[in-house]
Write a protein that holds these residues in place. Structure first.
Motif, PDB file in Angstrom:
ATOM      1  N   LEU A 228      -2.575  -2.738  -6.652  1.00  0.00           N
ATOM      2  CA  LEU A 228      -2.716  -4.198  -6.616  1.00  0.00           C
ATOM      3  C   LEU A 228      -2.404  -4.810  -7.983  1.00  0.00           C
ATOM      4  O   LEU A 228      -2.756  -4.257  -9.025  1.00  0.00           O
ATOM      5  CB  LEU A 228      -4.140  -4.576  -6.210  1.00  0.00           C
ATOM      6  N   SER A 229      -1.775  -5.968  -7.931  1.00  0.00           N
ATOM      7  CA  SER A 229      -1.566  -6.715  -9.174  1.00  0.00           C
ATOM      8  C   SER A 229      -2.892  -7.366  -9.564  1.00  0.00           C
ATOM      9  O   SER A 229      -3.839  -7.400  -8.780  1.00  0.00           O
ATOM     10  CB  SER A 229      -0.468  -7.770  -8.992  1.00  0.00           C
ATOM     11  N   GLU A 230      -2.932  -7.892 -10.788  1.00  0.00           N
ATOM     12  CA  GLU A 230      -4.172  -8.516 -11.261  1.00  0.00           C
ATOM     13  C   GLU A 230      -4.552  -9.708 -10.386  1.00  0.00           C
ATOM     14  O   GLU A 230      -5.729  -9.916 -10.071  1.00  0.00           O
ATOM     15  CB  GLU A 230      -3.992  -8.945 -12.730  1.00  0.00           C
ATOM     16  N   ASP A 231      -3.576 -10.491  -9.992  1.00  0.00           N
ATOM     17  CA  ASP A 231      -3.825 -11.664  -9.151  1.00  0.00           C
ATOM     18  C   ASP A 231      -4.382 -11.242  -7.783  1.00  0.00           C
ATOM     19  O   ASP A 231      -5.332 -11.842  -7.273  1.00  0.00           O
ATOM     20  CB  ASP A 231      -2.525 -12.459  -8.987  1.00  0.00           C
TER      21      ASP A 231
ATOM     22  N   GLN B 296      -8.127 -12.025  -6.004  1.00  0.00           N
ATOM     23  CA  GLN B 296      -8.268 -12.573  -4.648  1.00  0.00           C
ATOM     24  C   GLN B 296      -9.161 -11.670  -3.785  1.00  0.00           C
ATOM     25  O   GLN B 296     -10.000 -12.163  -3.029  1.00  0.00           O
ATOM     26  CB  GLN B 296      -6.897 -12.711  -3.980  1.00  0.00           C
ATOM     27  N   ALA B 297      -8.972 -10.340  -3.902  1.00  0.00           N
ATOM     28  CA  ALA B 297      -9.778  -9.404  -3.120  1.00  0.00           C
ATOM     29  C   ALA B 297     -11.241  -9.485  -3.529  1.00  0.00           C
ATOM     30  O   ALA B 297     -12.143  -9.492  -2.675  1.00  0.00           O
ATOM     31  CB  ALA B 297      -9.258  -7.987  -3.305  1.00  0.00           C
ATOM     32  N   GLU B 298     -11.522  -9.589  -4.821  1.00  0.00           N
ATOM     33  CA  GLU B 298     -12.903  -9.698  -5.288  1.00  0.00           C
ATOM     34  C   GLU B 298     -13.533 -10.990  -4.801  1.00  0.00           C
ATOM     35  O   GLU B 298     -14.712 -11.019  -4.418  1.00  0.00           O
ATOM     36  CB  GLU B 298     -12.954  -9.607  -6.813  1.00  0.00           C
ATOM     37  N   ALA B 299     -12.767 -12.088  -4.813  1.00  0.00           N
ATOM     38  CA  ALA B 299     -13.284 -13.379  -4.335  1.00  0.00           C
ATOM     39  C   ALA B 299     -13.639 -13.282  -2.857  1.00  0.00           C
ATOM     40  O   ALA B 299     -14.680 -13.792  -2.419  1.00  0.00           O
ATOM     41  CB  ALA B 299     -12.251 -14.479  -4.574  1.00  0.00           C
ATOM     42  N   LEU B 300     -12.788 -12.636  -2.080  1.00  0.00           N
ATOM     43  CA  LEU B 300     -13.070 -12.482  -0.651  1.00  0.00           C
ATOM     44  C   LEU B 300     -14.308 -11.618  -0.427  1.00  0.00           C
ATOM     45  O   LEU B 300     -15.124 -11.897   0.454  1.00  0.00           O
ATOM     46  CB  LEU B 300     -11.866 -11.871   0.064  1.00  0.00           C
ATOM     47  N   LEU B 301     -14.448 -10.571  -1.237  1.00  0.00           N
ATOM     48  CA  LEU B 301     -15.628  -9.711  -1.099  1.00  0.00           C
ATOM     49  C   LEU B 301     -16.902 -10.469  -1.465  1.00  0.00           C
ATOM     50  O   LEU B 301     -17.933 -10.320  -0.814  1.00  0.00           O
ATOM     51  CB  LEU B 301     -15.475  -8.463  -1.973  1.00  0.00           C
ATOM     52  N   GLU B 302     -16.852 -11.274  -2.515  1.00  0.00           N
ATOM     53  CA  GLU B 302     -18.011 -12.060  -2.915  1.00  0.00           C
ATOM     54  C   GLU B 302     -18.374 -13.068  -1.830  1.00  0.00           C
ATOM     55  O   GLU B 302     -19.534 -13.288  -1.545  1.00  0.00           O
ATOM     56  CB  GLU B 302     -17.719 -12.787  -4.236  1.00  0.00           C
ATOM     57  N   LYS B 303     -17.362 -13.685  -1.253  1.00  0.00           N
ATOM     58  CA  LYS B 303     -17.565 -14.660  -0.177  1.00  0.00           C
ATOM     59  C   LYS B 303     -18.246 -13.978   1.009  1.00  0.00           C
ATOM     60  O   LYS B 303     -19.154 -14.527   1.632  1.00  0.00           O
ATOM     61  CB  LYS B 303     -16.222 -15.231   0.240  1.00  0.00           C
ATOM     62  N   GLY B 304     -17.807 -12.739   1.327  1.00  0.00           N
ATOM     63  CA  GLY B 304     -18.376 -11.984   2.450  1.00  0.00           C
ATOM     64  C   GLY B 304     -19.801 -11.582   2.184  1.00  0.00           C
ATOM     65  O   GLY B 304     -20.645 -11.559   3.082  1.00  0.00           O
TER      66      GLY B 304
ATOM     67  N   ARG C   5       5.049   8.908  -3.615  1.00  0.00           N
ATOM     68  CA  ARG C   5       5.502   7.901  -4.584  1.00  0.00           C
ATOM     69  C   ARG C   5       5.227   6.496  -4.075  1.00  0.00           C
ATOM     70  O   ARG C   5       4.788   5.634  -4.816  1.00  0.00           O
ATOM     71  CB  ARG C   5       6.997   8.063  -4.862  1.00  0.00           C
ATOM     72  N   ARG C   6       5.494   6.257  -2.788  1.00  0.00           N
ATOM     73  CA  ARG C   6       5.256   4.923  -2.225  1.00  0.00           C
ATOM     74  C   ARG C   6       3.783   4.576  -2.240  1.00  0.00           C
ATOM     75  O   ARG C   6       3.410   3.455  -2.530  1.00  0.00           O
ATOM     76  CB  ARG C   6       5.782   4.861  -0.790  1.00  0.00           C
ATOM     77  N   VAL C   7       2.925   5.552  -1.923  1.00  0.00           N
ATOM     78  CA  VAL C   7       1.490   5.299  -1.919  1.00  0.00           C
ATOM     79  C   VAL C   7       0.998   5.053  -3.342  1.00  0.00           C
ATOM     80  O   VAL C   7       0.200   4.156  -3.592  1.00  0.00           O
ATOM     81  CB  VAL C   7       0.736   6.484  -1.268  1.00  0.00           C
ATOM     82  N   ALA C   8       1.492   5.823  -4.297  1.00  0.00           N
ATOM     83  CA  ALA C   8       1.067   5.666  -5.687  1.00  0.00           C
ATOM     84  C   ALA C   8       1.565   4.343  -6.269  1.00  0.00           C
ATOM     85  O   ALA C   8       0.890   3.726  -7.088  1.00  0.00           O
ATOM     86  CB  ALA C   8       1.581   6.828  -6.519  1.00  0.00           C
ATOM     87  N   ASP C   9       2.739   3.891  -5.859  1.00  0.00           N
ATOM     88  CA  ASP C   9       3.314   2.654  -6.389  1.00  0.00           C
ATOM     89  C   ASP C   9       2.673   1.399  -5.809  1.00  0.00           C
ATOM     90  O   ASP C   9       2.859   0.313  -6.336  1.00  0.00           O
ATOM     91  CB  ASP C   9       4.828   2.600  -6.127  1.00  0.00           C
ATOM     92  N   SER C  10       1.911   1.534  -4.754  1.00  0.00           N
ATOM     93  CA  SER C  10       1.374   0.340  -4.106  1.00  0.00           C
ATOM     94  C   SER C  10      -0.008  -0.039  -4.653  1.00  0.00           C
ATOM     95  O   SER C  10      -0.956  -0.172  -3.911  1.00  0.00           O
ATOM     96  CB  SER C  10       1.322   0.551  -2.597  1.00  0.00           C
TER      97      SER C  10
END
Length: 164
Positions: A144-147, A151-159, A137-142
């Motif tokens: 990512l929010s849209e925000d 942020q993760a996509e921006a970091l990946l693009e930067k990389g 349940r904890r793994v399924a509930d974790s």
């Protein structure tokens, strides 16, 4: 007159002789062989199923404790008195309790002894099942929010820009 080297060699030889003679001083008197080999076989077979009350993790037959020797002597005497194995075991249980038996009988006082391992196995299985369910349940509930996703996509693009 002895030289220093010869004197040292003599001392070493004397010490070696003393060390070789030492185990003979520790030796005990040999246990007499049974007068009746059949009685001895019967005593050993019976004492394999009995626990040494001193060692506790050894059978009465395997134990070298003085108390175990006394019990084996008592068993031999009772066998010579034509008592059956059951009578001898009953005598030992009456005197020392069910603890003397490697396989105590199933009765109210030994119920936990017989069922304990199964209770612990069942309890451990239930605890593992509950733990794994909560963890899923904890793994399924974790997620990512849209925000956080932006942020993760921006970091990946930067990389990616640095790698090229």
């Amino acid at each position: 007159m002895l030289t220093a080297c010869q004197a040292r060699l003599a001392r070493i030889l004397l010490l070696a002789c003393l060390l070789l003679a030492l185990p003979a001083g520790w030796a005990k008197e040999a246990v007499p062989v049974a007068e009746d080999p059949e009685l001895e076989r019967r005593m050993l077979a019976l004492s394999e199923d009995l626990r040494c009350l001193v060692c506790q993790n050894e059978s009465l037959a395997a134990s070298r404790a003085d108390f175990a020797n006394d019990l084996r002597r008592e068993i031999r005497e009772q066998m010579k008195a034509d008592k059956s194995d059951k009578e001898i075991v009953d005598f030992l249980v009456a005197r020392y309790g069910d603890f003397v038996l490697y396989r105590p009988p199933l009765k109210p006082t030994t119920l936990l002894l017989w069922t304990g391992p199964f209770i612990f196995l069942l309890g451990g299985s239930i605890m593992l099942f509950v733990y794994l369910k909560r963890r899923n349940r904890r793994v399924a509930d974790s997620t990512l929010s849209e925000d956080q996703r932006r942020q993760a996509e921006a970091l990946l693009e930067k990389g990616k820009g640095r790698d090229e």
